[in-house]
Design a protein around this motif. Structure first.
Motif, PDB file in Angstrom:
ATOM      1  N   LYS A 181       0.818  -1.148  -0.024  1.00 23.69           N
ATOM      2  CA  LYS A 181       0.029   0.005   0.047  1.00 23.69           C
ATOM      3  C   LYS A 181       0.872   1.228  -0.034  1.00 23.69           C
ATOM      4  O   LYS A 181       0.498   2.327  -0.301  1.00 23.69           O
ATOM      5  N   ASP A 182       2.144   1.041   0.428  1.00 22.22           N
ATOM      6  CA  ASP A 182       2.989   2.199   0.665  1.00 22.22           C
ATOM      7  C   ASP A 182       3.802   2.506  -0.898  1.00 22.22           C
ATOM      8  O   ASP A 182       4.579   3.509  -0.933  1.00 22.22           O
ATOM      9  N   ASN A 183       3.598   1.766  -1.778  1.00 22.77           N
ATOM     10  CA  ASN A 183       4.282   1.878  -2.936  1.00 22.77           C
ATOM     11  C   ASN A 183       3.909   3.083  -3.856  1.00 22.77           C
ATOM     12  O   ASN A 183       2.633   3.390  -3.871  1.00 22.77           O
ATOM     13  N   PRO A 184       4.578   3.984  -4.207  1.00 22.13           N
ATOM     14  CA  PRO A 184       4.419   4.860  -5.163  1.00 22.13           C
ATOM     15  C   PRO A 184       3.821   4.113  -6.498  1.00 22.13           C
ATOM     16  O   PRO A 184       3.969   2.930  -6.873  1.00 22.13           O
ATOM     17  N   PRO A 185       3.097   5.103  -7.410  1.00 16.26           N
ATOM     18  CA  PRO A 185       2.271   4.332  -8.422  1.00 16.26           C
ATOM     19  C   PRO A 185       3.366   3.944  -9.659  1.00 16.26           C
ATOM     20  O   PRO A 185       2.881   3.112 -10.534  1.00 16.26           O
ATOM     21  N   HIS A 186       4.554   4.322  -9.429  1.00 17.10           N
ATOM     22  CA  HIS A 186       5.476   3.935 -10.645  1.00 17.10           C
ATOM     23  C   HIS A 186       6.106   2.563 -10.568  1.00 17.10           C
ATOM     24  O   HIS A 186       6.571   2.244  -9.498  1.00 17.10           O
ATOM     25  N   ARG A 187       6.466   2.189 -11.725  1.00 20.41           N
ATOM     26  CA  ARG A 187       7.433   0.994 -11.850  1.00 20.41           C
ATOM     27  C   ARG A 187       8.980   1.492 -11.854  1.00 20.41           C
ATOM     28  O   ARG A 187       9.103   2.579 -12.620  1.00 20.41           O
ATOM     29  N   PHE A 188       9.767   0.670 -11.876  1.00 14.40           N
ATOM     30  CA  PHE A 188      11.301   0.929 -12.016  1.00 14.40           C
ATOM     31  C   PHE A 188      12.043  -0.188 -12.601  1.00 14.40           C
ATOM     32  O   PHE A 188      11.650  -1.229 -12.688  1.00 14.40           O
ATOM     33  N   GLY A 189      13.220   0.180 -12.635  1.00 15.25           N
ATOM     34  CA  GLY A 189      14.227  -1.166 -13.210  1.00 15.25           C
ATOM     35  C   GLY A 189      14.446  -1.032 -14.592  1.00 15.25           C
ATOM     36  O   GLY A 189      13.824  -0.251 -15.421  1.00 15.25           O
ATOM     37  N   TYR A 190      15.230  -1.768 -15.022  1.00 11.94           N
ATOM     38  CA  TYR A 190      15.778  -1.627 -16.581  1.00 11.94           C
ATOM     39  C   TYR A 190      14.577  -1.980 -17.233  1.00 11.94           C
ATOM     40  O   TYR A 190      14.231  -1.571 -18.409  1.00 11.94           O
ATOM     41  N   GLY A 191      13.642  -2.997 -16.970  1.00  9.80           N
ATOM     42  CA  GLY A 191      12.583  -3.524 -17.719  1.00  9.80           C
ATOM     43  C   GLY A 191      11.344  -2.849 -17.203  1.00  9.80           C
ATOM     44  O   GLY A 191      10.109  -3.107 -17.600  1.00  9.80           O
ATOM     45  N   LYS A 192      11.290  -1.985 -16.152  1.00  6.22           N
ATOM     46  CA  LYS A 192       9.906  -1.055 -15.702  1.00  6.22           C
ATOM     47  C   LYS A 192       9.099  -2.378 -15.339  1.00  6.22           C
ATOM     48  O   LYS A 192       7.986  -2.092 -15.623  1.00  6.22           O
ATOM     49  N   ASP A 193       9.601  -3.509 -14.614  1.00  6.12           N
ATOM     50  CA  ASP A 193       8.889  -4.290 -14.297  1.00  6.12           C
ATOM     51  C   ASP A 193       8.895  -4.398 -12.524  1.00  6.12           C
ATOM     52  O   ASP A 193       8.449  -5.488 -12.076  1.00  6.12           O
ATOM     53  N   ASN A 194       9.483  -3.544 -11.946  1.00  6.81           N
ATOM     54  CA  ASN A 194       9.410  -3.706 -10.522  1.00  6.81           C
ATOM     55  C   ASN A 194       8.834  -2.679  -9.486  1.00  6.81           C
ATOM     56  O   ASN A 194       8.730  -1.599 -10.281  1.00  6.81           O
ATOM     57  N   LYS A 195       8.629  -3.183  -8.450  1.00  5.44           N
ATOM     58  CA  LYS A 195       7.997  -1.961  -7.641  1.00  5.44           C
ATOM     59  C   LYS A 195       8.889  -2.546  -6.101  1.00  5.44           C
ATOM     60  O   LYS A 195       9.115  -3.509  -5.937  1.00  5.44           O
ATOM     61  N   PRO A 196       8.669  -1.325  -5.274  1.00  5.94           N
ATOM     62  CA  PRO A 196       9.446  -1.719  -3.855  1.00  5.94           C
ATOM     63  C   PRO A 196       8.808  -3.046  -3.100  1.00  5.94           C
ATOM     64  O   PRO A 196       9.447  -3.971  -2.746  1.00  5.94           O
ATOM     65  N   PHE A 197       7.372  -2.825  -2.874  1.00  9.33           N
ATOM     66  CA  PHE A 197       6.700  -3.944  -2.380  1.00  9.33           C
ATOM     67  C   PHE A 197       5.717  -4.674  -3.226  1.00  9.33           C
ATOM     68  O   PHE A 197       5.133  -3.925  -4.105  1.00  9.33           O
ATOM     69  N   LYS A 198       5.668  -5.894  -3.363  1.00 11.71           N
ATOM     70  CA  LYS A 198       4.958  -6.667  -4.288  1.00 11.71           C
ATOM     71  C   LYS A 198       3.791  -7.296  -3.545  1.00 11.71           C
ATOM     72  O   LYS A 198       3.679  -7.827  -2.486  1.00 11.71           O
ATOM     73  N   ASP A 199       2.561  -7.160  -4.330  1.00  5.59           N
ATOM     74  CA  ASP A 199       1.513  -8.021  -4.021  1.00  5.59           C
ATOM     75  C   ASP A 199       1.211  -9.169  -4.697  1.00  5.59           C
ATOM     76  O   ASP A 199       0.560 -10.047  -4.246  1.00  5.59           O
TER      77      ASP A 199
END
Lengths: 792, 155
Positions: free
Chosen positions: A70-88
């Motif tokens: 729930k605390d994740n910002p709405p953006h994805r990151f990483g080389y493939g833009k496939d990652n988030k800080p915490f995963k659901d």
């Protein structure tokens, strides 16, 4: 200009502080009111989080907050833009699903165990083949396929190459997960200040890209992110990406309003850190009867794990070895980078090259054998040459591959005296002993015992392999540049501010040598600042053996700019022309007029302290004349120079236990011109330690997505007692584009090692090892297999 | 529960209340701000936290500090004298035995222990003695060269 400092064995400028235990590493950063964050990883390799109850954790005394998806910002990151800080949805066992911030790390750890999580299990995919099969579950549904990327390269005409071949060989290879094993585990301290600006104390190799990555991950402007690099306790490619723990630490700091430290345990480092991609490779290669290479065809399947990193670009380097190490008229290379529920993988020293050099150089040996040619002569006749362009578009300027092979062959002559006393290749003129090989630095003196004293179950052999590696940067980002400034102060002291980073390899010292040489000052009069994005100019990062070449050129340009300013003022003060001046020993002197000189200090003061005065501040930006490879053909000149090397391994194989002992590793490397030979040797010797581990002992054993040996007892690095004699030989070719002729050397020490050892094992006992590491079990199995075949 | 102990560190008596669960490494780094001993594994495998306790080299991550009340402890911070690096430290600097340097303090202390025990080791003895100190940067060559040069000089 004299070469007083260039080529000198200058001790590292940062070494005295490190020897004294005073250097501040990432793990040593302590800030007032600093809190400690710990991360909860998924219990299952592929699962949806359907319920998470953090209330018990939050109530534990000392816990400041618990973070969840729930605390994740709405953006994805990483080389493939496939990652988030915490995963659901967890896609691997290393997936972060929650985090705790507490007053100390033990409380945070305890709180993790109080978080209740209910999972809904999803099918696991642990093999790339299964991931690519029809109807396989998508690991990232938004990506539409588990195939993240397919590389497809070719030049020439394979069918023609095959038809011209007198011999064709083919082999399948299996390559393992290995880990960087930096002695310092991953660590970060994050702090948001009252302006909502983030400062990150980090051990990254890419401060400016990380600045951008973090701004994307957190949804804040890049200008609000400052990266301060602490002393780095090992990097080797680990620091080439953003990892979730970095934005997690930032989120933790923002939520608590206090600085937060996240430091990995060694086990966590093995489980949640990146690994080198495992791969399955099939290679075919051919040659004409006269030994001329005809074609190569390699296809690879890489398991990149659950998220994409810069490590996914390593096929570009595997492709380079396949297409351009030696002269290959026809070549094809394909690689599939496939998502699975396995470990995350990343960039690691050599960036694909240890893998590809292993399979290409093993096939080179098989071709030489099939042609009944001497393995060194076969390599020399096909070697790359100076001032040439490969069909892939690599523009080779300086090239000492032939000389490298000759150097290790000379070393092999003495090895052969041990291995085959009865058929030594070049011993007609008398016994050639190691110490007589010109220019060879022998760095150990545990001499192998003579051949005739060995028991019959110990077999000796020698093997060779070469390497080609970028040595003048590698354009994998739109800029391969580096900026630098050189300031001369009113005490005559010089400060170099460089965009590049010291990660232990000695770049700081090499750059100081370049600037000191250019300005004619002592090395003691140079300070290098290289650790703060608020201060230093941009640089793409420390990778691809690029720093001496790229940052060296930038530092040189900045120093020349500063020297021009010094000469401008000195010429006025001395009443002579600028072209009559030279700089040495802290003085500007007039050539041909003995005694007429002025100190740097006086020049600086006279330039500063007057109406309309100016500082002495030189600037340099160097971006090499190279190309991004074409996105369809993958052709192009990715680097402004190429380094070459060759190794010879002398081994003993115990045919009763399968144990391989390397007695000697001779390493010759074309480094252009060695700015600091001691540092160059250090890179080669250290690279060899990693290469030896890759060859013989290192493997992350992964079962069902889980690392079974996440500790330094079961993941075996070479120790001082395990190391063979390492002989290093520096081949100087003076590259036209390098600073004082230098090229990069950072990765080449370990790239040919596994192949040289595999070829030596074949020489010793006649089995081709095609799976790394070459453990006693695997060698024994190969010997059994050989015996079985002989009986049939 | 806290226990009061005295540790004689680098010649200074340091009296300190410690949590009985804490390792000697925890105390050095977190309580006494002696950050020279490094935490590389916390399981005694890497040697980066090596210090000398009562004359013996130990991995301080594996020792409970509470067991060492009154012990004489030498850490890397105690090696330099009068602002001059110890010959072992100087040799590591000059021979190029330091790259990232994270393992260096552990090596300094274990080399001291080696040379105290055996001032003239053979290279093989030095390599065997130091096999518990991992280094990922140097390939050990220049570290061993430094050890041999110090042994030579002390002749």
């Amino acid at each position: 200009m004299t070469d007083a400092l260039i080529g000198q064995r200058v001790p590292k400028l940062d070494a005295p502080s490190k020897a004294a235990g005073k250097t501040i590493y990432g793990h040593d950063v302590r800030l007032p009111s600093m809190l400690h964050g710990r991360i909860l990883y998924s219990r299952y390799a592929h699962a949806k989080i359907i319920r998470m109850d953090t209330s018990r954790a939050e109530k534990l005394r000392g816990v400041k907050c618990v973070l969840t998806p729930k605390d994740n910002p709405p953006h994805r990151f990483g080389y493939g833009k496939d990652n988030k800080p915490f995963k659901d949805i967890a896609r691997s066992l290393r997936d972060e699903i929650a985090g705790v911030v507490a007053t100390d790390a033990d409380i945070a750890e305890e709180a993790l165990s109080l978080i209740e999580v209910d999972y809904e299990l999803l099918p696991n995919i642990f093999s790339p083949r299964e991931a690519l099969s029809e109807g396989a579950l998508l690991i990232h549904p938004e990506h539409k396929s588990n195939l993240f990327q397919r590389y497809n390269y070719s030049h020439g005409d394979l069918a023609q190459g095959e038809s011209e071949s007198a011999v064709v060989v083919e082999e399948k290879f299996l390559l393992p997960y290995v880990s960087h094993v930096c002695m310092e585990t991953s660590v970060v301290v994050a702090q948001f200040d009252h302006r909502d600006h983030l400062t990150l104390w980090s051990t990254t190799q890419i401060p400016f890209l990380l600045q951008r990555d973090l701004s994307e991950a957190l949804g804040i402007p890049g200008s609000n992110v400052r990266i301060i690099q602490t002393a780095v306790g090992g990097a080797f490619g680990r620091g080439l990406d953003i990892y979730p723990y970095e934005p997690i630490a930032a989120l933790m700091s923002r939520k608590t309003g206090q600085p937060v430290r996240v430091a990995f345990s060694r086990e966590e480092e093995f489980l949640a850190g990146p690994a080198r991609q495992p791969a399955e490779v099939t290679v075919r290669a051919g040659a004409k009867a006269d030994g001329t290479l005809t074609f190569r065809d390699a296809s690879c399947m890489l398991d990149i794990g659950a998220y994409v990193s810069w490590g996914t670009v390593t096929p570009l380097v595997m492709m380079e070895t396949t297409a351009s190490l030696y002269q290959v008229p026809h070549a094809r290379f394909t690689a599939d980078c496939v998502y699975t529920n396995n470990l995350i993988t990343g960039a690691m020293r050599g960036y694909g090259n240890p893998q590809s050099t292993f399979f290409i150089e093993t096939l080179m040996d098989r071709l030489a054998e099939a042609l009944k040619m001497d393995p060194v002569n076969f390599r020399i006749m096909n070697a790359n040459v100076p001032n040439s362009e490969t069909p892939q578009g690599l523009v080779i300027t300086s090239c000492g591959l032939k000389e490298c092979l000759e150097a290790v062959a000379a070393s092999a002559d003495s090895a052969r005296m041990n291995v085959y006393p009865e058929r030594s290749r070049r011993n007609e003129g008398g016994r050639l002993v190691l110490s007589e090989v010109e220019g060879m630095t022998v760095t150990a003196n545990i001499k192998p015992s003579p051949f005739n004293l060995q028991p019959p179950h110990i077999k000796r052999g020698i093997g060779f392999a070469s390497t080609l590696n970028v040595g003048g940067g590698a354009r994998i980002y739109r800029s391969d540049g580096c900026g630098a400034t050189v300031k001369v102060d009113d005490f005559g002291h010089v400060t170099l501010v460089t965009g590049s980073t010291e990660i232990g390899q000695g770049s700081e010292t090499a750059l100081a040598q370049i600037v000191a040489q250019t300005l004619g000052v002592k090395i003691e009069n140079i300070t290098v600042l290289n650790s703060d994005t608020d201060i230093k100019p941009w640089d793409v990062g420390v990778h691809a053996s690029r720093t001496t070449f790229i940052a060296g050129n930038a530092a040189y340009l900045a120093a020349v700019d500063a020297r021009n300013q010094i000469f401008e003022t000195a010429a006025q003060l001395l009443g002579v022309g600028v072209d009559q001046l030279s700089a040495s020993a802290g003085q500007v002197t007039v050539r041909d007029e003995a005694g007429k000189s002025i100190s740097l200090e006086q020049v600086a003061r006279r330039r500063h302290f007057k109406e309309g005065g100016k500082v002495i501040l030189g600037e340099g930006w160097y971006d090499p004349p190279t190309q991004l490879v074409d996105k369809d053909t993958y052709k192009g000149n990715i680097s402004a120079a190429y380094g070459f090397g060759a190794q010879m391994a002398e081994v003993e194989v115990d045919i009763e236990t399968g144990k391989v002992r390397v007695l000697r590793l001779a390493c010759a490397n074309d480094v252009g011109h060695a700015i600091n030979p001691m540092a160059v040797e250090g890179q080669i010797e250290g690279g060899a330690q990693m290469g030896l581990g890759y060859a013989l002992t290192e493997e992350l054993i992964v079962k069902d997505g889980k690392v079974l040996n996440p500790d330094l007892l079961d993941y075996r690095l070479f120790t001082s007692a395990d190391m063979p004699i390492i002989e290093t030989r520096i081949i100087e070719t003076d590259d036209p584009g390098g600073p004082f002729g230098a090229k990069g050397v950072g990765e080449m020490g370990g790239t040919p090692t596994a192949a040289a050892i595999a070829n030596a094992i074949y020489d010793a006992v006649g089995v081709r090892m095609t799976q790394l590491p070459m453990t006693p079990e695997r060698v024994l199995a190969a010997l059994d297999e050989k015996e079985k075949r002989a009986r049939v | 529960m806290k226990t009061l102990i005295t540790l004689n560190i680098n010649g200074d008596a340091r009296e300190i209340y410690i949590d009985a669960r804490r390792s000697l490494l925890d105390i050095l780094r977190d309580e006494l701000a002696l950050m020279g001993a490094h935490r590389g594994c916390d399981s005694g495998d890497c040697g980066a936290c090596t210090v000398i306790v009562n004359g013996q080299p130990v991995t301080s991550c594996m020792m409970l500090a509470a067991d060492w009340n009154g012990a004489e402890i030498l850490t890397v911070e105690g090696m330099a004298k009068d602002g001059q690096l110890h010959p072992i430290q100087r040799a590591l600097v000059e021979k190029g035995g330091i790259q990232c340097g994270f393992c260096t303090p552990g090596f300094v202390m274990n080399i001291k222990a080696l040379l105290d025990e055996n001032p003239k080791p053979t290279e093989a003895e030095a390599r065997a003695w130091l096999a518990g100190n991992l280094c990922r940067c140097t390939g050990y060559a220049k570290i061993i060269e430094a050890v041999m040069s110090v042994a030579e000089e002390s002749a």
